[in-house]
Design a protein around this motif. Structure first.
Motif, PDB file in Angstrom:
ATOM      1  N   ALA A 200     -19.818  19.996 -21.840  1.00 56.81           N
ATOM      2  CA  ALA A 200     -20.602  21.123 -22.202  1.00 56.81           C
ATOM      3  C   ALA A 200     -20.423  21.524 -23.674  1.00 56.81           C
ATOM      4  O   ALA A 200     -21.326  21.949 -24.280  1.00 56.81           O
ATOM      5  N   ASN A 201     -19.087  21.472 -24.216  1.00 53.55           N
ATOM      6  CA  ASN A 201     -18.611  21.703 -25.239  1.00 53.55           C
ATOM      7  C   ASN A 201     -19.339  20.730 -26.392  1.00 53.55           C
ATOM      8  O   ASN A 201     -19.748  21.080 -27.450  1.00 53.55           O
TER       9      ASN A 201
ATOM     10  N   SER B  64     -28.572  24.045 -18.150  1.00 55.58           N
ATOM     11  CA  SER B  64     -27.516  24.835 -18.572  1.00 55.58           C
ATOM     12  C   SER B  64     -26.676  23.711 -19.506  1.00 55.58           C
ATOM     13  O   SER B  64     -27.189  22.482 -19.321  1.00 55.58           O
ATOM     14  N   MET B  65     -25.837  24.001 -20.402  1.00 53.62           N
ATOM     15  CA  MET B  65     -25.317  23.025 -21.314  1.00 53.62           C
ATOM     16  C   MET B  65     -24.264  22.164 -20.344  1.00 53.62           C
ATOM     17  O   MET B  65     -24.396  21.171 -20.584  1.00 53.62           O
ATOM     18  N   LYS B  66     -23.753  22.792 -19.243  1.00 51.55           N
ATOM     19  CA  LYS B  66     -22.983  21.965 -18.541  1.00 51.55           C
ATOM     20  C   LYS B  66     -23.667  21.057 -17.609  1.00 51.55           C
ATOM     21  O   LYS B  66     -23.313  19.905 -17.344  1.00 51.55           O
TER      22      LYS B  66
ATOM     23  N   LYS C 170     -22.790  21.703 -26.991  1.00 50.09           N
ATOM     24  CA  LYS C 170     -23.118  22.810 -27.906  1.00 50.09           C
ATOM     25  C   LYS C 170     -22.831  22.344 -29.343  1.00 50.09           C
ATOM     26  O   LYS C 170     -23.607  22.974 -30.180  1.00 50.09           O
ATOM     27  N   LYS C 171     -21.896  21.475 -29.292  1.00 47.92           N
ATOM     28  CA  LYS C 171     -21.758  20.714 -30.834  1.00 47.92           C
ATOM     29  C   LYS C 171     -23.166  20.322 -30.996  1.00 47.92           C
ATOM     30  O   LYS C 171     -23.401  20.190 -32.318  1.00 47.92           O
TER      31      LYS C 171
ATOM     32  N   GLY D 105     -31.995  21.625 -28.947  1.00 48.75           N
ATOM     33  CA  GLY D 105     -31.847  22.937 -28.146  1.00 48.75           C
ATOM     34  C   GLY D 105     -33.362  23.455 -27.526  1.00 48.75           C
ATOM     35  O   GLY D 105     -33.133  23.952 -26.471  1.00 48.75           O
TER      36      GLY D 105
ATOM     37  N   GLU E  74     -26.174  21.069 -30.411  1.00 49.19           N
ATOM     38  CA  GLU E  74     -27.180  22.178 -30.646  1.00 49.19           C
ATOM     39  C   GLU E  74     -26.831  22.625 -32.006  1.00 49.19           C
ATOM     40  O   GLU E  74     -27.797  23.256 -32.582  1.00 49.19           O
ATOM     41  N   HIS E  75     -25.422  22.672 -32.268  1.00 49.10           N
ATOM     42  CA  HIS E  75     -25.190  23.539 -33.604  1.00 49.10           C
ATOM     43  C   HIS E  75     -24.897  22.587 -34.724  1.00 49.10           C
ATOM     44  O   HIS E  75     -24.777  22.971 -35.857  1.00 49.10           O
TER      45      HIS E  75
END
Length: 348
Positions: free
Chosen positions: A28-29, A16-18, A32-33, A7, A35-36
């Protein structure tokens, strides 16, 4: 560990994520996974992520060893959070390299600042001015100009980190603490006088902490300290006199290049110290505004300063066999071919 560092690298890139997902061929999802900490990229995707983000794959798995403490920004009001995150990510990356180098050394040759100054409260802006003079005396500067403020700060135990986000209206600087070692972060673009004033301003934040009377404005105190450090009152009076009706633009330009302080800061110094009146100060400020000189002053810009201390210490550690070539190259963010070219002064 991976998610946090991933991240941070994405924040530093400004993507951006996208945008990042599109670049490496995932959603992009999924970014996100990552990064989390809910998923890990495959080896091919990891390689593409590292290349896109401009880091080596091992960066994502390096332990998180430091935390920036007591961060204070000197930033523009319009600065977006996205840019702040980029700045913090870049600072953390450079700071981690510093701390890694420090921990490889049995006795690190850079001591934390120890000014051994009186801790009396400062009640007036004139007290702040005198405090800046005390620092100059402590550092043996005399009345002369400071040729290289970066080197001076590093000599006295401050880590100077330079970053560049000129196109995004970045903050001018920040100061923080890492493991009791103060760091000063400033821009590495534009006119060198702004860079130098930023460093002096951040130094003031560090030195004046806890010393200011509640009736004083901290930002104004830091400005006053920075001006006095770069252009002490005795030198200013010697250069332009104790009282002036008007100030000449060409005169200010030469003063700028003699002391490494902007023309506008010289004007403010003359006003703060009573050399010029409020009327003259207002008149000159309006002139600068009308001619667009507030953003870019006339004439040749003052040269930017550079920091080489970290690089020198890496080569010193290599020379003393504390690290090998691979570690030296890694600390400097180079591949071995680039490192060899620099080490042996060869043209690529």
């Amino acid at each position: 560990m991976f998610g946090e560092r991933f991240g941070r690298a994405r924040s530093a890139s400004g993507l951006s994520m996208k945008e990042l997902g599109d670049s490496v061929g995932v959603s992009a999802n999924m970014i996100k996974k990552y990064e989390h900490g809910e998923s890990m990229p495959s080896s091919p995707v990891l390689i593409r992520l590292a290349k896109t983000l401009g880091v080596k794959s091992e960066y994502f798995f390096r332990p998180n060893t430091i935390v920036l403490g007591e961060i204070q920004y000197r930033k523009r009001a319009s600065l977006p959070k996205k840019t702040l995150h980029k700045i913090e990510a870049e600072v953390l990356d450079q700071a981690e390299r510093w701390m890694e180098l420090k921990n490889l050394w049995p006795n690190f040759p850079i001591d934390s600042p120890n000014l051994d100054l009186p801790v009396n409260m400062l009640h007036t802006y004139e007290d702040v001015e005198m405090y800046a003079n005390t620092i100059r005396e402590k550092w043996g500067l005399g009345p002369q100009s400071i040729t290289d403020l970066t080197a001076l700060l590093e000599e006295h135990g401050y880590i100077v980190i330079m970053i560049s986000y000129a196109s995004e209206g970045m903050c001018d600087g920040l100061q923080a603490v890492i493991e009791d070692m103060p760091i000063i972060v400033c821009q590495n673009n534009g006119d060198g006088t702004r860079q130098r004033f930023t460093m002096a301003h951040e130094l003031a934040h560090h030195l004046l902490s806890g010393l200011l009377d509640s009736n004083l404005d901290e930002e104004h105190c830091c400005h006053r300290f920075a001006g006095a450090l770069l252009l002490p009152l005795d030198s200013l009076k010697r250069e332009i006199g104790e009282k002036r009706h008007t100030l000449e633009i060409a005169e200010l330009y030469h003063l700028k290049h003699r002391y490494g302080i902007s023309m506008q800061a010289c004007i403010r110094r003359a006003f703060d110290t009573g050399i010029i009146s409020q009327t003259e100060y207002t008149k000159v400020c309006k002139l600068f505004s009308s001619r667009g000189w507030r953003k870019q002053e006339p004439g040749e810009p003052y040269q930017l300063e550079k920091t080489s201390l970290f690089t020198r210490l890496v080569y010193r550690a290599l020379g003393e066999h504390l690290i090998g070539e691979s570690k030296a190259a890694e600390l400097l963010g180079k591949n071995l071919m680039e490192f060899h070219a620099d080490r042996f002064m060869r043209k690529e």
